[in-house]
Design a protein around this motif. Structure first.
Motif, PDB file in Angstrom:
ATOM      1  N   CYS A 150       0.836  -1.206   0.000  1.00 58.35           N
ATOM      2  CA  CYS A 150       0.000   0.000   0.000  1.00 58.35           C
ATOM      3  C   CYS A 150       0.869   1.253   0.000  1.00 58.35           C
ATOM      4  CB  CYS A 150      -0.942  -0.008   1.197  1.00 58.35           C
ATOM      5  SG  CYS A 150      -2.298  -1.197   1.031  1.00 58.35           S
ATOM      6  N   ALA A 151       1.913   1.252   0.802  1.00 56.61           N
ATOM      7  CA  ALA A 151       2.806   2.412   0.851  1.00 56.61           C
ATOM      8  C   ALA A 151       3.494   2.622  -0.492  1.00 56.61           C
ATOM      9  CB  ALA A 151       3.836   2.224   1.966  1.00 56.61           C
ATOM     10  N   ARG A 152       3.892   1.537  -1.121  1.00 58.72           N
ATOM     11  CA  ARG A 152       4.597   1.597  -2.406  1.00 58.72           C
ATOM     12  C   ARG A 152       3.743   2.250  -3.494  1.00 58.72           C
ATOM     13  NH1 ARG A 152       6.837  -3.028  -1.836  1.00 58.72           N
ATOM     14  NH2 ARG A 152       5.076  -4.332  -2.416  1.00 58.72           N
ATOM     15  N   HIS A 153       2.434   2.016  -3.439  1.00 56.55           N
ATOM     16  CA  HIS A 153       1.538   2.484  -4.501  1.00 56.55           C
ATOM     17  C   HIS A 153       0.663   3.673  -4.097  1.00 56.55           C
ATOM     18  CE1 HIS A 153       2.597  -0.906  -7.042  1.00 56.55           C
ATOM     19  NE2 HIS A 153       2.451  -1.684  -5.986  1.00 56.55           N
ATOM     20  N   GLY A 154       0.767   4.104  -2.844  1.00 54.79           N
ATOM     21  CA  GLY A 154      -0.050   5.223  -2.397  1.00 54.79           C
ATOM     22  C   GLY A 154      -1.495   4.844  -2.114  1.00 54.79           C
ATOM     23  N   TRP A 155      -1.729   3.575  -1.790  1.00 56.05           N
ATOM     24  CA  TRP A 155      -3.074   3.103  -1.465  1.00 56.05           C
ATOM     25  C   TRP A 155      -3.319   3.257   0.028  1.00 56.05           C
ATOM     26  CZ3 TRP A 155      -1.766  -2.167  -4.078  1.00 56.05           C
ATOM     27  CH2 TRP A 155      -1.669  -1.990  -5.464  1.00 56.05           C
ATOM     28  N   GLN A 156      -4.581   3.360   0.404  1.00 54.44           N
ATOM     29  CA  GLN A 156      -4.946   3.458   1.820  1.00 54.44           C
ATOM     30  C   GLN A 156      -5.186   2.062   2.373  1.00 54.44           C
ATOM     31  OE1 GLN A 156      -8.373   5.872   2.646  1.00 54.44           O
ATOM     32  NE2 GLN A 156      -8.484   5.198   4.763  1.00 54.44           N
ATOM     33  N   LEU A 157      -4.559   1.748   3.483  1.00 57.78           N
ATOM     34  CA  LEU A 157      -4.746   0.453   4.136  1.00 57.78           C
ATOM     35  C   LEU A 157      -5.686   0.606   5.320  1.00 57.78           C
ATOM     36  CD1 LEU A 157      -3.934  -2.545   4.535  1.00 57.78           C
ATOM     37  CD2 LEU A 157      -2.079  -1.708   6.004  1.00 57.78           C
ATOM     38  N   VAL A 158      -6.718  -0.221   5.357  1.00 60.19           N
ATOM     39  CA  VAL A 158      -7.588  -0.342   6.522  1.00 60.19           C
ATOM     40  C   VAL A 158      -7.207  -1.674   7.154  1.00 60.19           C
ATOM     41  CG1 VAL A 158      -9.946  -0.510   7.373  1.00 60.19           C
ATOM     42  CG2 VAL A 158      -9.423   1.000   5.433  1.00 60.19           C
ATOM     43  N   ALA A 159      -6.423  -1.624   8.222  1.00 60.51           N
ATOM     44  CA  ALA A 159      -5.867  -2.799   8.858  1.00 60.51           C
ATOM     45  C   ALA A 159      -6.803  -3.299   9.955  1.00 60.51           C
ATOM     46  CB  ALA A 159      -4.486  -2.504   9.410  1.00 60.51           C
ATOM     47  N   LEU A 160      -7.604  -4.306   9.615  1.00 57.88           N
ATOM     48  CA  LEU A 160      -8.560  -4.841  10.582  1.00 57.88           C
ATOM     49  C   LEU A 160      -7.840  -5.771  11.568  1.00 57.88           C
ATOM     50  CD1 LEU A 160     -11.363  -5.565   8.004  1.00 57.88           C
ATOM     51  CD2 LEU A 160     -11.267  -3.677   9.623  1.00 57.88           C
ATOM     52  N   ALA A 161      -8.259  -5.744  12.820  1.00 61.08           N
ATOM     53  CA  ALA A 161      -7.594  -6.511  13.871  1.00 61.08           C
ATOM     54  C   ALA A 161      -7.873  -8.019  13.772  1.00 61.08           C
ATOM     55  CB  ALA A 161      -8.026  -6.008  15.248  1.00 61.08           C
ATOM     56  N   THR A 162      -8.978  -8.373  13.134  1.00 63.29           N
ATOM     57  CA  THR A 162      -9.372  -9.772  12.994  1.00 63.29           C
ATOM     58  C   THR A 162      -9.862  -9.993  11.563  1.00 63.29           C
ATOM     59  OG1 THR A 162     -11.649  -9.327  13.679  1.00 63.29           O
ATOM     60  CG2 THR A 162     -10.089  -9.934  15.417  1.00 63.29           C
ATOM     61  N   ASN A 163     -10.189 -11.240  11.268  1.00 66.38           N
ATOM     62  CA  ASN A 163     -10.778 -11.564   9.973  1.00 66.38           C
ATOM     63  C   ASN A 163     -12.272 -11.300  10.049  1.00 66.38           C
ATOM     64  OD1 ASN A 163     -11.638 -12.553   7.538  1.00 66.38           O
ATOM     65  ND2 ASN A 163     -11.119 -14.677   7.955  1.00 66.38           N
ATOM     66  N   GLU A 164     -12.694 -10.159   9.539  1.00 66.97           N
ATOM     67  CA  GLU A 164     -14.107  -9.764   9.603  1.00 66.97           C
ATOM     68  C   GLU A 164     -14.942 -10.432   8.506  1.00 66.97           C
ATOM     69  OE1 GLU A 164     -15.430  -7.885  12.015  1.00 66.97           O
ATOM     70  OE2 GLU A 164     -13.449  -7.788  12.940  1.00 66.97           O
ATOM     71  N   GLY A 165     -14.309 -11.046   7.539  1.00 66.42           N
ATOM     72  CA  GLY A 165     -15.033 -11.692   6.453  1.00 66.42           C
ATOM     73  C   GLY A 165     -15.491 -10.693   5.412  1.00 66.42           C
ATOM     74  N   TYR A 166     -16.389 -11.116   4.553  1.00 65.07           N
ATOM     75  CA  TYR A 166     -16.829 -10.297   3.430  1.00 65.07           C
ATOM     76  C   TYR A 166     -18.246  -9.775   3.578  1.00 65.07           C
ATOM     77  CZ  TYR A 166     -12.730 -12.070   1.076  1.00 65.07           C
ATOM     78  OH  TYR A 166     -11.444 -12.386   0.741  1.00 65.07           O
TER      79      TYR A 166
END
Length: 82
Positions: free
Chosen positions: A65-81
């Protein structure tokens, strides 16, 4: 494989477009697919919602994400879809 690239638009038309993807343990596939789909000059926003799978995977997705300028939403767990 179906071509899912963004059709040609003027940059002004894409400024308000956001691409949101969900990742779970596949940073390399997610990065590769996004790079092919939106390209390096995409003027809109790319958001990656990363469902936690491991510390190493989270760090790799954060670097992508940093390499491409994307925003990361880092979830603490696997929230699923859903």
């Amino acid at each position: 494989m179906r071509d899912c690239r963004v059709p040609p638009q003027t940059p002004a038309q894409l400024d308000d477009v956001a691409v949101v993807v969900v990742n779970f343990g596949t940073h390399d596939e997610t990065e590769g697919n996004l790079v092919r789909s939106v390209g390096p000059d995409f003027p809109g926003q790319v958001v990656v919602a990363d469902n936690y799978s491991s510390a190493a995977e989270r760090e790799a997705m954060a670097r992508a994400c940093a390499r491409h300028g994307w925003q990361l939403v880092a979830l603490a767990t696997n929230e699923g879809y859903g």
